[in-house]
Design an enzyme around this catalytic site. Structure first.
Site: not given
Length: 247
Positions: A62, A85, A150, A154, A185
């Site tokens: 994790d 990833n 998010y 990134k 996905t």
């Protein structure tokens, strides 16, 4: 097979882009360390690799837990290729962003990636070679409403990609990033909804969503000797979305 006698560690490789990258790396001859939080899905990925004649093992981890990150680095040992990833991506507008989710995004996407890379790069540097590929997002390269945390985490990894390329280049380590565009996905479709997501895909110049396999192909290219003089690059794999100049 261009990756024979190499070991690749792929985080978040129990589903989606990570799973496809693991399968492709194994097909190129690498021994793949599959990592993720779900042992059942991990075992399934390993089984799929072995059924195709490849070699792999699963290590549960994790990335939001630094003890787990340390265990993963120790269990992996010396690796030639690291694919960062794994990521958390609950989206929320800024005014609705909660602290718990904020912390999970930062800890997983940035902190976990940072300290795993530091541990792995140390062993790569000792042998004078290695390739690191970070999976980021076009949401970190452009403004997209509802993705503030998010996208920021990134974007931080994109910045780290450039810094690490400079810091590690003298040790023979290449560091690059792939910034996927709208990719179909299961996790993302479940979050956004298939119809709405297909509409987003129709907006890109290529007129469709990417498959996880298409993004994985880019990851494997950057990890491979075919990209031997490429480092410090963030490559959008987005069907031309960034070329539109809109979010």
């Amino acid at each position: 097979m261009q990756l024979q006698n190499q070991t690749a560690l792929v985080t978040g490789s129990t589903s989606g882009i990570g799973r496809e990258a693991a399968l492709l790396l194994a097909a190129e001859g690498a021994f793949v360390i599959v990592s993720g939080r779900n042992p059942t899905k991990g075992a399934d990925t390993v089984a799929a690799i072995e059924a195709s004649g490849g070699r792999a093992k699963f290590v549960a981890a994790d990335l939001s837990d630094l003890d787990s990150v340390r265990h993963l680095a120790e269990a992996a040992g010396e690796v030639d290729i690291l694919v960062n990833n794994a990521g958390a991506f609950p989206f929320a507008p800024t005014l609705e962003q909660g602290l718990d989710t904020f912390t999970t995004l930062v800890d997983t996407n940035m902190r976990g990636t940072y300290f795993l890379t530091a541990a792995v790069a140390k062993t790569m540097a000792a042998k004078g070679a290695g390739s690191i590929v970070n999976v980021t997002t076009i949401a970190g390269l452009s403004g997209m409403g509802g993705t503030s945390v998010y996208g920021a985490t990134k974007a931080a990894v994109d910045s780290l990609t450039h810094t690490w390329a400079v810091e590690f280049g003298g040790s023979g380590i290449r560091v690059n990033a792939v910034a996927p565009g709208h990719t179909k996905t299961d996790n993302v479709v479940d979050m956004i909804g298939e119809e709405a997501f297909e509409e987003l895909g129709a907006r890109v110049p290529l007129g469709r969503l990417a498959s996880a396999r298409e993004i994985a192909e880019v990851i494997v290219f950057l990890a491979s000797p075919k990209a031997s003089y490429i480092t410090g690059v963030t490559l959008p794999a987005d069907g031309g979305f960034m070329a539109l100049g809109i979010a």
